[in-house]
Scaffold this motif. Structure first.
Motif, short mmCIF file in Angstrom:
data_model
loop_
_atom_site.label_atom_id
_atom_site.label_comp_id
_atom_site.label_asym_id
_atom_site.label_seq_id
_atom_site.Cartn_x
_atom_site.Cartn_y
_atom_site.Cartn_z
N SER A 195 17.40 15.42 49.25
CA SER A 195 18.35 16.83 49.28
C SER A 195 17.19 17.61 49.47
CB SER A 195 19.00 16.91 48.06
OG SER A 195 18.11 16.81 46.92
N GLY A 196 15.72 17.61 49.26
CA GLY A 196 14.94 18.58 49.49
C GLY A 196 14.93 19.72 48.32
N VAL A 197 14.80 20.83 48.70
CA VAL A 197 14.78 22.20 47.83
C VAL A 197 16.22 22.09 47.12
CG1 VAL A 197 12.78 23.21 48.82
CG2 VAL A 197 15.21 23.41 49.71
N MET A 198 17.09 21.62 47.63
CA MET A 198 18.57 21.83 46.99
C MET A 198 18.65 20.83 45.89
SD MET A 198 20.40 24.06 48.90
CE MET A 198 21.96 23.76 48.87
N GLY A 199 17.35 20.12 45.56
CA GLY A 199 17.61 18.91 44.44
C GLY A 199 18.64 19.35 43.29
N ALA A 200 18.30 20.39 42.80
CA ALA A 200 19.06 20.55 41.43
C ALA A 200 20.50 20.88 41.68
CB ALA A 200 18.53 21.88 40.97
#
Lengths: 400, 433
Positions: free
Chosen positions: B21-26
């Motif tokens: 998911s990359g930077v959208m991880g959270a």
């Protein structure tokens, strides 16, 4: 459980598991189950403590103020602490803080300065404080005492005479200060001591209000050399102040502040959370039982020959040859009596006579075999017992 | 609450989704976990309630050791949802229930029959421990589980291996009983009937008085005594717990007792049964005609040897007190353990022998005989001597019992049942019952 009914089929006694435990339950069982792990843990702790005793390790290293080895300087530090305070700094910032915290009468000693970055050296040089540089690098030298140059080198620790007006050096007299030699440029306000062929082993430069003393070697400060020549006196004189800040920088850390974990993409880092949940689900999936375990009271089953074997073990451990021989003879007589048509209570004479008649043995000797004399030669040792068994077996064969 | 492998796979997919998911991880983590929890909760909520299932049983209640029994479990689903999942019918380990778990699908309002096969390795009662129903939701991710009770008991009867000796012994008995009807009168026979003389009959058996009354010559026939009473006493004390070969002495004794009971039943004698150590463990009293074997087998099934010293005094008084006054054959199945018998039974036996005919039957351990024959070194001889001592004690107590007028049957496990049957037939032939 049982009633005098025509047919009684007693309900199976259903002792709860554990209730039939004759050794008691509750705390006793708990204690039994934990005592071995507890004992092992205690032994482990004791061994670790014993191994760690006497294993206190002093830090090691050249000019290390805590080191007791010959190249350490713990002896000098202790001497200094008798008169004033010694603040040991492990980094340039610590040293700067210590200097600024200290009073007016403070001396900064800089050793192993090659471990410092150029900007750290600059920052230290900007401090308005008397400084002693021990075998400084060229960068440090130019920062602290511009115009002073390294102009030669003689044997480490070679003894030189002060031949100068510097009171501390003159009072100390001859000292093992051989090492790098320095020469100040003509315009500098410098005083050289311990001259050798190409320069001075000790040079004091006076700047604006503060002095910088350059010592070409750390040798006279070390534990090993402190007692030689005037080394101790020289060192104490050079560092004579209410407070000494002893800077020995630690090896600088290599690399940046980011670890492998921080270099991972944030998605991968976040995936640890659902991974933990997955492992939890996996554990529940595999670990969830279909209903409880079913206990069952099993009957006690022992081999019927157990007591006989126990008796054999007793005979064997006590080497009870007399009893063993008696049992073997009795067995022979009891088997022989019906074959010979004798009453079980027949007298020894009658038995011996009847057996002798069938086997043709000498009656006296036969009596010794099947009844035993006193003392009995067949119970003297194990080999005799084997012989007795052979004799009895032979008679059995003949009687067949 | 239970989850399936499918739930784990879905969770792995969530891990993968978060990992890429990359930077959208959270955000993705929160959404994925939330979705996972929601799916599992929905599946649990939609699963049919296992608690609502109705259970009933049918099938075998008894079997012989070595056979298999089938027990059926009928699972009725009165709920409005379909039950999918697994069912475990739990039995004690020695019952060897198969299958352990069975997949099951029961539609609304329907019933399913699940079959469990039991192959017990032990005699006695096996009780059903409970039925665990795991109901999985429609997505197959998670479900609910509940253990319900469905009582059933399967009784495993003694195997009665010695049954194969029964035809042989019965034919011996018939010889005795006389297909040759004109047996000479004597001990052990009693008057049977009068019938016409046929050539070949013994003239001594002509009943002259009956002949004088009628037309033809009439002879009396005799037959062996019938309706004698036999009491089989099984000692369930500690000496019966010892294992001879692979089986406890108690089971060998039971086998012999069953052969004797079957034989005596066929011979028209009445057989009672008593199992005793310090109290009555089981008791069967003959009620009129007919074989008691089935009832004795039933009574024997749950018996186990108790780790107690038997109480011979109590046994003797039980036999004398509660079993009627008539003379009978008392067959005591125990061990010829010298110390146990000399201290316990022998002093009390007089009271019994004065009223009844007593027979003691015991299983010899062949292992002791093999030990007594060991040779070849001092250690082997110590073992041989210990075995000789045991055998000697056995011979001594046997002689003592015989002196008191007690019949003793002492045989190894293979032969104890036929030997006891032979001893019974001999007594019957001699008319000593």
């Amino acid at each position: 459980m049982t009633a005098p009914a025509p047919t009684v089929s007693p309900a199976p006694a259903a002792p709860r598991p554990g209730s039939a435990d004759p050794r008691g339950g509750g705390p006793a069982r708990l204690w039994r189950s934990v005592r071995v792990p507890l004992l092992l843990f205690t032994v482990f702790v004791v061994v670790v403590v014993l191994l760690s005793l006497g294993a206190e390790r002093f830090p090691e290293g050249y000019l290390e103020p805590e080191s007791v080895s010959p190249d350490g300087t713990r002896a000098l530090v202790r001497l200094l602490e008798e008169d004033g305070e010694v603040e040991i700094a492990r980094s340039s910032s610590d040293a700067a803080d210590a200097v600024s915290d200290a009073g007016d009468d403070v001396v900064l000693l800089v050793s192993l300065d090659h471990r410092l970055l150029p900007e750290e050296v600059e920052r230290l040089a900007d401090l308005d404080v008397d400084t002693v540089l021990v075998q400084p690098s060229l960068t440090t030298l130019s920062a602290f005492a511009p115009g002073v140059d390294v102009t030669g080198r003689i044997d480490e620790g070679a003894a030189l005479v002060p031949s100068c007006d510097l009171p501390g050096a003159a009072a100390a007299g001859e000292a093992g200060v051989g090492g790098e030699l320095y020469t100040a440029a003509g315009d500098a306000d410098a005083m050289g001591c311990y001259p050798s062929a190409t320069g001075d082993a000790l040079l004091r430069v006076t700047g604006d209000g503060a002095t910088t003393t350059v010592l070409g070697t750390g040798h006279p400060l070390t534990n090993g050399a402190l007692a030689g020549h005037g080394n101790a006196a020289l060192a104490l004189n050079l560092l004579a102040a209410d407070e000494v800040v002893w800077l020995r920088p630690d090896t600088p850390q290599v690399g940046g502040g980011s670890s492998l974990w921080e270099l991972l993409p944030s998605g991968v880092r976040w995936s640890v959370v659902p991974l933990v949940a997955t492992l939890g689900l996996l554990a529940v999936w595999r670990g969830r039982r279909m209903g409880a375990l079913v206990p069952e009271a099993l009957p006690v089953v022992v081999r019927a020959a157990e007591t006989t074997e126990g008796r054999a073990g007793l005979y064997q451990s006590h080497r009870a040859r007399d009893r063993a021989a008696d049992a073997l003879r009795r067995g022979f007589r009891e088997r022989a009596a019906p074959k010979l048509g004798l009453d079980p209570d027949a007298s020894p004479e009658a038995v011996v006579a009847a057996v002798a008649a069938r086997t043709g043995d000498d009656a006296v000797r036969l009596r010794g075999v099947i009844y035993g004399d006193r003392p009995d030669p067949f119970t003297a040792d194990d080999r005799s017992l084997v012989r007795l068994a052979d004799e009895l077996d032979e008679r059995t064969r003949k009687l067949r | 609450m239970a989850v399936t492998g499918r739930a784990v796979v879905v969770a792995v997919l969530a891990v993968v989704a978060v990992a890429i998911s990359g930077v959208m991880g959270a955000w993705v983590t929160a959404i994925a976990l939330g979705a996972l929890v929601a799916l599992l909760a929905a599946d649990v909520a939609l699963a049919a309630s296992p608690r609502a299932m109705r259970l009933s049983r049918e099938g075998d209640t008894t079997l012989r050791l070595g056979d298999s029994a089938t027990v059926h479990l009928v699972l009725a689903n009165p709920t409005r949802r379909t039950l999918r999942g697994w069912v475990r019918d739990a039995w004690p380990p020695s019952a060897n229930a198969a299958p352990r778990t069975a997949p099951v699908r029961v539609d609304t309002g329907e019933r399913r029959r699940l079959t469990t096969t039991l192959t017990p390795t032990r005699r006695g009662d096996a009780r059903a421990a409970g039925v665990t129903v795991r109901s999985i939701g429609p997505m197959g991710l998670a479900g609910r589980q509940r253990t319900l009770s469905a009582e059933w008991t399967v009784r495993t009867l003694p195997p009665f291996h010695s049954r194969r000796h029964l035809p042989g012994k019965l034919s011996r008995l018939r010889e005795l009983e006389g297909q040759h009807t004109a047996m000479v009168r004597g001990q052990g026979s009693e008057f049977d009937s009068l019938r016409d003389y046929v050539p070949g009959d013994d003239v001594r058996s002509i009943d002259w008085r009956a002949t004088a009354r009628g037309d033809g010559v009439v002879v009396r026939t005799w037959r062996p005594e019938r309706d004698r009473r036999i009491l089989i006493v099984l000692d369930t004390g500690r000496t019966s717990a010892g294992r001879v070969g692979d089986t406890p002495r108690l089971d060998h004794s039971m086998d012999a007792a069953l052969l004797l009971a079957a034989l005596a039943g066929k011979a028209g004698d009445r057989v009672d049964f008593l199992a005793y150590d310090r109290r009555i463990r089981a008791q069967v009293r003959s009620s009129g005609k007919g074989s008691q074997v089935a009832r004795i087998v039933e009574a024997m099934a749950p018996l186990e040897a108790e780790l107690l010293e038997s109480d011979p005094a109590g046994m003797v008084s039980t036999v004398l007190g509660t079993q009627g006054k008539a003379r009978r054959l008392v067959v005591l199945l125990t061990d010829l353990n010298a110390t146990a018998l000399e201290e316990g039974l022998l002093p009390k036996l007089g009271a019994l022998t004065s009223r009844h005919l007593v027979m003691v039957a015991a299983v010899t351990d062949p292992a002791v005989g093999a030990m007594a024959a060991e040779r070849g070194g001092a250690d082997a001889l110590y073992r041989a001597a210990a075995a000789e001592r045991t055998l000697s004690g056995r011979r001594r107590v046997t002689a003592e019992l015989r002196r008191m007028g007690v019949e003793v049957v002492d045989a190894d496990p293979e032969h104890i049942a036929p030997a006891l049957a032979d001893a019974y037939i001999n007594l019957k032939a001699q008319g000593r019952l």
